[in-house]
Scaffold this motif. Structure first.
Motif, mmCIF file in Angstrom:
data_model
loop_
_atom_site.group_PDB
_atom_site.id
_atom_site.type_symbol
_atom_site.label_atom_id
_atom_site.label_comp_id
_atom_site.label_asym_id
_atom_site.label_seq_id
_atom_site.Cartn_x
_atom_site.Cartn_y
_atom_site.Cartn_z
ATOM 1 N N LYS A 20 0.837 -1.203 0.000
ATOM 2 C CA LYS A 20 0.000 0.000 0.000
ATOM 3 C C LYS A 20 0.867 1.245 0.000
ATOM 4 C CE LYS A 20 -1.654 0.812 4.626
ATOM 5 N NZ LYS A 20 -2.556 0.474 5.707
ATOM 6 N N LYS A 21 0.218 2.373 -0.269
ATOM 7 C CA LYS A 21 0.962 3.627 -0.358
ATOM 8 C C LYS A 21 1.512 4.031 1.008
ATOM 9 C CE LYS A 21 -1.026 6.064 -4.297
ATOM 10 N NZ LYS A 21 0.235 5.926 -5.013
ATOM 11 N N SER A 23 2.049 6.908 1.993
ATOM 12 C CA SER A 23 1.311 8.085 2.472
ATOM 13 C C SER A 23 0.067 7.706 3.270
ATOM 14 C CB SER A 23 0.926 8.984 1.298
ATOM 15 O OG SER A 23 0.115 8.252 0.397
ATOM 16 N N GLU A 24 -0.365 6.441 3.161
ATOM 17 C CA GLU A 24 -1.548 5.982 3.911
ATOM 18 C C GLU A 24 -1.162 5.204 5.164
ATOM 19 O OE1 GLU A 24 -3.503 3.573 0.993
ATOM 20 O OE2 GLU A 24 -3.943 5.284 -0.310
ATOM 21 N N CYS A 25 0.112 4.902 5.326
ATOM 22 C CA CYS A 25 0.573 4.076 6.452
ATOM 23 C C CYS A 25 0.817 4.921 7.697
ATOM 24 C CB CYS A 25 1.866 3.359 6.081
ATOM 25 S SG CYS A 25 1.658 2.173 4.742
ATOM 26 N N THR A 26 0.488 4.339 8.853
ATOM 27 C CA THR A 26 0.767 5.039 10.109
ATOM 28 C C THR A 26 2.174 4.710 10.600
ATOM 29 O OG1 THR A 26 -0.260 3.248 11.352
ATOM 30 C CG2 THR A 26 -1.640 5.181 10.861
ATOM 31 N N CYS A 49 0.107 10.521 7.114
ATOM 32 C CA CYS A 49 -0.586 9.693 8.120
ATOM 33 C C CYS A 49 0.377 9.062 9.122
ATOM 34 C CB CYS A 49 -1.363 8.572 7.435
ATOM 35 S SG CYS A 49 -2.680 9.168 6.372
#
Length: 186
Positions: A20-21, A23-26, A49
């Protein structure tokens, strides 16, 4: 000599691995890249994120480009070549943990911007001066400190160092892995 891995390249590898991107990972782990990451470049600003960023075991020399990381709570920079704590201003209002052991930090200038910092792991650096160590007293929330392996801590008698640290850092609950027991005020 080969060129280091860029943050952009490391993020591409990370995205491939997690599917996954970034930019979407915590949580984003860019540890021990081969060849190692040499600088924290502007690609970091895409990690909007991210609450935990790990860049340990690379050859980074300075902290930079954290402006996009509005949610960052944990920053792991252990085992790099970092010499100063400047560059943390962008995460000053969110960062709660800074893991920066095994670097080359001598001065703690810049640490006071971390208003919410609770945990500071900075063992095995080059802090030699008591005056530098006492800058940690400006940290209103500091509860846990790992400072072993710094010349100042090593050159002071262990009990004396502990006493100085506990007096200066009034919120401290744990020092070098050992709970701080305070005498209750009567």
């Amino acid at each position: 000599m080969s060129k280091g891995t860029t943050i952009k390249e490391a993020l591409a590898k990370f995205e491939e691995k997690v599917g996954k991107k970034a930019s979407e990972c915590t949580e984003v782990k860019l540890c021990a890249q081969l060849p190692p990451i040499e600088k924290m470049d502007a690609s970091l600003s895409t990690l909007v994120c991210c609450t935990k960023l790990s860049l340990s075991t690379n050859t980074i020399e300075k902290i930079a480009n954290l402006n996009g990381l509005k949610n960052l709570k944990i920053l792991s920079l252990g085992r790099n070549n970092i010499k100063s704590l400047t560059g943390l201003e962008a995460v000053g209002d969110t960062l709660e943990e800074l893991w920066i052991s095994y670097n080359q930090i001598e001065k703690l200038k810049g640490i006071q911007v971390l208003k919410k910092l609770k945990i500071l792991y900075m063992s095995n650096n080059n802090v030699k001066e008591k005056s530098e160590f006492l800058k940690l007293a400006e940290m209103p929330c500091l509860e846990e400190l790992l400072f072993v392996g710094n010349p100042y801590a090593e050159n002071e008698e262990p009990e004396k160092f502990r006493e100085i640290a506990c007096d200066a850092l009034t919120k401290l609950k744990k020092l070098d892995g050992v709970p701080v027991v305070r005498q209750e005020e009567s």
